[in-house]
Scaffold this active site. Structure first.
Site, short mmCIF file in Angstrom:
data_model
loop_
_atom_site.label_atom_id
_atom_site.label_comp_id
_atom_site.label_asym_id
_atom_site.label_seq_id
_atom_site.Cartn_x
_atom_site.Cartn_y
_atom_site.Cartn_z
N GLU A 1 -4.81 106.14 64.30
CA GLU A 1 -5.64 105.90 65.48
C GLU A 1 -6.15 107.22 66.04
O GLU A 1 -5.58 108.28 65.79
CB GLU A 1 -4.83 105.19 66.56
N TYR B 1 -9.78 108.43 55.89
CA TYR B 1 -10.12 107.03 55.65
C TYR B 1 -10.90 106.84 54.34
O TYR B 1 -11.07 105.72 53.88
CB TYR B 1 -10.95 106.50 56.81
N SER C 1 -15.77 94.95 66.32
CA SER C 1 -14.77 93.96 66.70
C SER C 1 -14.40 94.09 68.17
O SER C 1 -14.07 93.12 68.83
CB SER C 1 -13.53 94.10 65.83
N ASN D 1 -15.21 104.13 67.66
CA ASN D 1 -14.81 103.61 68.98
C ASN D 1 -14.54 104.72 69.99
O ASN D 1 -14.54 104.50 71.20
CB ASN D 1 -13.60 102.66 68.86
N TYR E 1 -12.49 112.27 63.36
CA TYR E 1 -12.24 110.82 63.46
C TYR E 1 -13.44 110.06 62.91
O TYR E 1 -14.37 109.70 63.62
CB TYR E 1 -11.93 110.41 64.90
#
Ligand code: NAG
Ligand code: NAG
Ligand code: NAG
Ligand code: NAG
Length: 347
Positions: A125, A156, A182, A233, A239
C-alpha cells in the site's frame, strides 16, 4: 588426573548437542504436520543440502499458495518457508505485511526476539493507506515494497529487455478511453481531475457502480481502448501500481497516468510509453490532445515503438513472487542492519 577435566567437558558438550538435535528434530516433525508446511518429500530434499536451512517465517500468512514451491529461477535452495509460529524462536527471518500488523502492536511477534533474526517489513500500500508506521520504529531490519530503494524491491510490474527484432501488434481498437476505479472518493485528485476532463472527453468508467469489467476477459476489454487511465489513488514516490502494469501496458492500451511526476515513471518505463496528465496545463488540453491522437494513426502508433525493445513481464507480480524473492535477499543481507524509522523514509 588433569586430563579427565577436558574430557568431561567435551562429553557435556556432546550431550548438549545431542539434546539440541533432539529438540530441533521434535519441533521440526511436530510443525511439519501443520498444513502450511512442505510435504515430507520436500522436507527431505531441503534438509539434505549441506548448509543449514534458513527458516523464513511468514507472519499472518493466509494465502493459499504452496510455500516452498517457488518457480526454479528464484533458487530457494537452503531456505525453508513456513507459516508455523511455533518456529519463531528458530526463524532466521520473520516477514510481516504492514496491513496485518498495523492495528495493534500486539499483532507483532511477542516472544523474546533472537538477536540474529531479521524482521522483514512488507507493504504494497502507499503511505496514505499505511497507518501506524511508527509501530515499526527500531524493529525492522529489511524493507520489502514497491519503493525502488527498498532492500527487497517488489514492484507491481516490470519490463524485460527485447533484442529489437520483435514486432508488437497493436490490438484492434474500437473505442477511445477507459478508466476502471473501485474506490470513488470525490475529494481525491483523480476524481476531481476526471470531473473536469469529462466535459471534453467521453470516458467509459468501469468499476463497482459502473460498467462491469468481466473478470475472464478484462484484458481483452481494455485492449479495445486506445487509452487507459492509470490514475493512482494517492501520489507518492514510485507508487505505480497494477493500473499501469497489468491493466494498461499488458493489455496493449496507451496509459494516461496520474501519479508521481513524469521523471519518476521514466525510471521504469520509456518516456514514449505513456501520457502524463502533468504534460498538460489543464484537463481540457489533455482531452484535445487525446482527440487529436485519435485522428492521427501514425502519431498514435509511436506510443508502441518502445515495444520492439522491451516487453511487459507476464502479468502482475504475484504474492508468490514477492515471497520467493526473500530467500536470495536473506542470503545476501548484511549481517547487521536496522531501520530506526520506517515512517521517516516511507512517505
Ligand atoms: C493504530 O493504532 C491504534 C493503537 O493501537 C489503534 O487504536 C488504531 O486502530 C490503529 N489504526 C488503524 C487504522 O489500524
Ligand atoms: C530475439 O528474441 C526472439 C524472441 O524473444 C528470439 O526468437 C530471437 O531468436 C532473438 N533473436 C536474436 C538475434 O537474438
Ligand atoms: C517485423 O517487421 C519488419 C518490418 O515490417 C519486418 O521486416 C520483419 O521481418 C518483422 N519481424 C518479425 C520477427 O516478424
Ligand atoms: C534487527 O534489528 C533489531 C532491532 O534494532 C536488532 O536488535 C537486531 O540485532 C537486528 N538484526 C540483524 C540481523 O541485523
Amino acid at each position: 588426573m588433569e586430563s579427565t577435566q577436558p574430557t568431561w567437558k567435551l562429553r557435556k558438550l556432546f550431550f548438549f548437542f545431542i539434546l539440541q538435535a533432539c529438540i530441533s528434530f521434535t519441533i521440526f516433525t511436530m510443525s511439519s504436520k501443520t498444513k502450511y508446511l512442505a510435504s515430507p518429500l520436500e522436507a527431505v530434499t531441503t534438509s539434505a543440502s549441506s548448509k543449514p536451512d534458513l527458516i523464513i517465517l511468514l507472519w499472518n500468512f493466509r494465502h493459499p499458495f504452496p510455500v516452498n514451491k517457488c518457480p526454479k529461477h528464484f533458487d530457494i535452495s537452503g531456505c525453508f518457508y513456513t507459516a508455523d509460529r511455533e518456529l519463531y524462536p528458530s526463524a532466521n527471518a520473520v516477514v510481516m505485511r504492514h496491513r496485518d500488523v498495523c492495528s495493534s502492536r500486539k499483532q507483532l511477534p511477542q516472544g523474546r526476539r533472537p538477536s540474529k533474526q531479521y524482521w522483514i517489513w512488507f507493504n504494497r500500500e502507499s503511505p496514505s493507506h499505511s497507518p501506524n508506521l511508527s509501530f515499526m520504529d527500531n524493529l525492522i531490519n529489511l524493507t520489502m515494497s514497491y519503493r525502488a530503494d527498498s532492500d527487497i524491491f517488489s514492484p507491481y510490474g516490470q519490463l524485460e529487455e527485447q533484442n529489437g527484432t520483435v514486432n508488437f501488434t497493436i490490438p484492434k481498437k474500437t473505442k477511445l478511453a477507459a478508466w476502471a476505479i473501485s474506490n470513488w472518493n470525490p475529494y481525491s485528485k483523480r476524481v476531481q481531475y476526471y470531473e473536469q476532463l469529462k466535459k471534453y472527453l467521453k470516458v467509459d468508467i468501469y468499476g463497482k457502480k459502473n460498467l462491469q469489467l468481466p473478470r475472464d476477459s478484462h484484458l481483452q476489454t481494455i485492449s479495445t481502448y486506445k487509452f487507459y487511465f492509470a490514475f493512482e489513488n494517492s501520489i507518492h514516490e514510485d507508487y505505480i501500481t497494477e493500473k499501469l502494469w497489468s491493466n494498461a501496458l499488458y493489455a496493449g492500451s496507451v496509459p494516461v497516468v496520474l501519479g508521481p511526476p513524469r521523471s519518476n515513471y521514466e525510471r521504469f518505463i520509456p518516456r514514449d510509453a505513456f501520457i502524463h496528465v502533468d504534460d498538460f496545463t489543464s484537463p481540457r488540453e489533455l482531452a484535445s490532445y487525446l482527440l487529436k491522437l485519435d485522428k492521427d494513426e501514425e502519431k498514435y502508433k509511436q506510443y508502441f515503438n518502445w515495444r520492439s525493445m522491451f516487453q511487459v513481464s507476464k502479468m502482475e507480480i504475484s504474492w508468490m513472487d514477492n515471497y520467493c524473492k526473500i530467500c536470495k535477499a536473506l542470503k545476501e543481507a548484511p549481517s547487521y542492519r536496522t531501520i530506526p524509522s520506517i515512517k521517516a523514509w516511507f512517505k
